[in-house]
Write a protein that holds these residues in place. Sequence first.
Motif, PDB file in Angstrom:
ATOM      1  N   MET A  26     -16.494  -2.206 -35.055  1.00 29.81           N
ATOM      2  CA  MET A  26     -17.034  -0.857 -34.769  1.00 29.81           C
ATOM      3  C   MET A  26     -17.994  -0.881 -33.641  1.00 29.81           C
ATOM      4  SD  MET A  26     -17.049   1.999 -36.201  1.00 29.81           S
ATOM      5  CE  MET A  26     -16.564   1.675 -37.795  1.00 29.81           C
ATOM      6  N   LEU A  27     -18.729  -2.107 -33.419  1.00 24.11           N
ATOM      7  CA  LEU A  27     -19.471  -2.035 -32.268  1.00 24.11           C
ATOM      8  C   LEU A  27     -18.828  -1.969 -30.731  1.00 24.11           C
ATOM      9  CD1 LEU A  27     -21.951  -2.536 -34.202  1.00 24.11           C
ATOM     10  CD2 LEU A  27     -22.760  -4.462 -32.525  1.00 24.11           C
ATOM     11  N   MET A  28     -17.729  -2.618 -30.923  1.00 17.72           N
ATOM     12  CA  MET A  28     -16.898  -2.631 -29.601  1.00 17.72           C
ATOM     13  C   MET A  28     -16.251  -1.174 -29.362  1.00 17.72           C
ATOM     14  SD  MET A  28     -14.877  -6.283 -29.560  1.00 17.72           S
ATOM     15  CE  MET A  28     -15.579  -7.627 -28.804  1.00 17.72           C
TER      16      MET A  28
ATOM     17  N   GLU B 211     -29.373  -2.013 -24.119  1.00 19.85           N
ATOM     18  CA  GLU B 211     -29.895  -0.567 -24.517  1.00 19.85           C
ATOM     19  C   GLU B 211     -28.661   0.143 -25.496  1.00 19.85           C
ATOM     20  OE1 GLU B 211     -32.829   0.692 -24.513  1.00 19.85           O
ATOM     21  OE2 GLU B 211     -33.348  -1.242 -23.864  1.00 19.85           O
ATOM     22  N   VAL B 212     -27.397  -0.208 -24.849  1.00 20.98           N
ATOM     23  CA  VAL B 212     -26.307   0.440 -25.487  1.00 20.98           C
ATOM     24  C   VAL B 212     -26.262  -0.048 -26.703  1.00 20.98           C
ATOM     25  CG1 VAL B 212     -23.603   0.640 -25.431  1.00 20.98           C
ATOM     26  CG2 VAL B 212     -25.234   0.938 -23.371  1.00 20.98           C
ATOM     27  N   LEU B 213     -26.407  -1.092 -27.209  1.00 20.19           N
ATOM     28  CA  LEU B 213     -25.971  -1.960 -28.450  1.00 20.19           C
ATOM     29  C   LEU B 213     -27.222  -1.647 -29.475  1.00 20.19           C
ATOM     30  CD1 LEU B 213     -24.376  -5.201 -27.224  1.00 20.19           C
ATOM     31  CD2 LEU B 213     -23.191  -3.368 -28.482  1.00 20.19           C
TER      32      LEU B 213
ATOM     33  N   LYS C 126     -29.039   0.638 -30.957  1.00 21.09           N
ATOM     34  CA  LYS C 126     -29.076   1.609 -31.724  1.00 21.09           C
ATOM     35  C   LYS C 126     -27.763   1.514 -32.555  1.00 21.09           C
ATOM     36  CE  LYS C 126     -29.329   6.634 -32.607  1.00 21.09           C
ATOM     37  NZ  LYS C 126     -28.248   6.807 -33.213  1.00 21.09           N
ATOM     38  N   LEU C 127     -26.533   1.060 -31.936  1.00 19.26           N
ATOM     39  CA  LEU C 127     -25.565   0.829 -32.671  1.00 19.26           C
ATOM     40  C   LEU C 127     -25.669  -0.074 -33.765  1.00 19.26           C
ATOM     41  CD1 LEU C 127     -22.794   1.042 -29.757  1.00 19.26           C
ATOM     42  CD2 LEU C 127     -23.032   2.643 -31.574  1.00 19.26           C
ATOM     43  N   ILE C 128     -26.201  -1.310 -33.351  1.00 20.34           N
ATOM     44  CA  ILE C 128     -26.510  -2.549 -34.495  1.00 20.34           C
ATOM     45  C   ILE C 128     -27.241  -1.943 -35.600  1.00 20.34           C
ATOM     46  CG2 ILE C 128     -27.828  -4.532 -34.846  1.00 20.34           C
ATOM     47  CD1 ILE C 128     -27.357  -5.166 -31.711  1.00 20.34           C
ATOM     48  N   LYS C 129     -28.380  -1.086 -35.405  1.00 25.11           N
ATOM     49  CA  LYS C 129     -29.106  -0.508 -36.691  1.00 25.11           C
ATOM     50  C   LYS C 129     -28.276   0.297 -37.362  1.00 25.11           C
ATOM     51  CE  LYS C 129     -33.479  -1.274 -34.921  1.00 25.11           C
ATOM     52  NZ  LYS C 129     -34.978  -0.549 -34.469  1.00 25.11           N
TER      53      LYS C 129
ATOM     54  N   PRO D 116     -25.025  -9.925 -24.795  1.00 21.32           N
ATOM     55  CA  PRO D 116     -25.853  -9.057 -25.228  1.00 21.32           C
ATOM     56  C   PRO D 116     -26.239  -8.848 -26.641  1.00 21.32           C
ATOM     57  CG  PRO D 116     -24.608  -8.006 -23.710  1.00 21.32           C
ATOM     58  CD  PRO D 116     -23.945  -9.172 -23.994  1.00 21.32           C
ATOM     59  N   LEU D 117     -25.275  -9.077 -27.514  1.00 21.61           N
ATOM     60  CA  LEU D 117     -25.410  -9.020 -28.906  1.00 21.61           C
ATOM     61  C   LEU D 117     -25.975 -10.352 -29.365  1.00 21.61           C
ATOM     62  CD1 LEU D 117     -24.689  -7.793 -31.470  1.00 21.61           C
ATOM     63  CD2 LEU D 117     -22.326  -9.252 -31.805  1.00 21.61           C
TER      64      LEU D 117
END
Length: 432
Positions: A387-389, A366-368, A370-373, A402-403
Amino acid sequence: MLRFAPSPTGDMHIGNLRVAIFNYIVAKQKQERFLVRIEDTDIERNIDGKDKEILEILKKFDIEYDELLYQSKNITFHQNFAYKLLQDKKAFACFCTKEELEKEREKAKKTKIAYRYSGKCEEITIEEASKKAEPFVVRIKKPQKRIEFNDILKGKMAFEPNEVDSFVILRADERPTYNFACSIDDMLHDVSLIIRGEDHLSNTPKQIHIRELLGYTKDIDYCHLPIILNEEGKKMSKRDKASSVKWLLEEGFLPQAIANYLILLGNKTPKEIFTMQEAIDWFDLKNLSKNSAKFDLDKLRFINRAHIKILDDKILAKLLGYDDENIGKLAKIYIEEASTLKELKPKIEKIFSKKEIPSEYEKEVEVLKKLIKDYSNIKKFDEFKKMLMQESGLKGKKFFKPLRLLLTGQEHGPEISLLYPILRKFINEVVR
């Protein structure tokens, strides 16, 4: 002319496909016409639709033919030639019943002597036969001398008259037997070279004998190919799934890879991976082994992977059910762990399906999401990962698992760094 003569009595066997490929290649080399003859005179064994299936398979393998013939269309010729032999006293009407013949066979079996026709009806004239109301078959008179011919692979072959015997050429219902129809059609279509499996070797002297009695003097060259063995070293039968071309195609093997393997099998070739068009330049029947070769499914998988790698990306995408060539590029990344289209397809489908996330990673996913998009506009994976980390505060297993699940739907697979440059282009379809 060269010919491929399948019977519509079951799935096409890989041995038959190899015969079709070799005939096609040699016809191209010799610049001769290529005939496909559907041998459909055995009505009881024909299966509806198998003729169409054969033609569809030939099309998938890019085996083009100049002429298509259904053998049953020539039945009038078969009958007329049989009656000519009767008239010329080179064949005779046989009134022996099935029961009589079976008794003779049983007697031969008990004495451990190969069964041969007794000759009981050989002196019956055509006039006598026409006066009888009983049905009869037409038998050809056995040869008076040894029949010899040269085989490209096996060398000089010789068969004694008793090995040929007085065999039936026309059944009681006036349908021709296999050997008679085959020999007449080869004669009518001016076939110059017959390439077929060695299981037909005993048919060759019979067919030569028929044509000789009809006064046909043209020499036909022969090449009888060794049979293909299964992994246990026995002749491949219908019980071996891999013997069926239809099964191999359904399993996701490419036609060009199957053709490559069948040309390679028991052969000396200048390279291991090639197309059928390339083989036309160097293929030589004399380079084939005289011994049977084992069919190795693992070797076919290796060759199939090689052909998937060199396949046009857009074509590969279409074979997997997609229109975008990037899907073809994506599929090739999975080629080390999937060797067929059937194995590749679910891996690609999982990427574009709703992901099933184990409960232990639900929070991280769930955390990842929105960030991925938000950061998929970053082209380089290392920068994207950094950047994601940084934004998520995740690292190690809590980041990479999760990624991977979000991007591929699978816990294991190729390096994400290889997948990311393509997946970012479909990020809204992949992450949802």
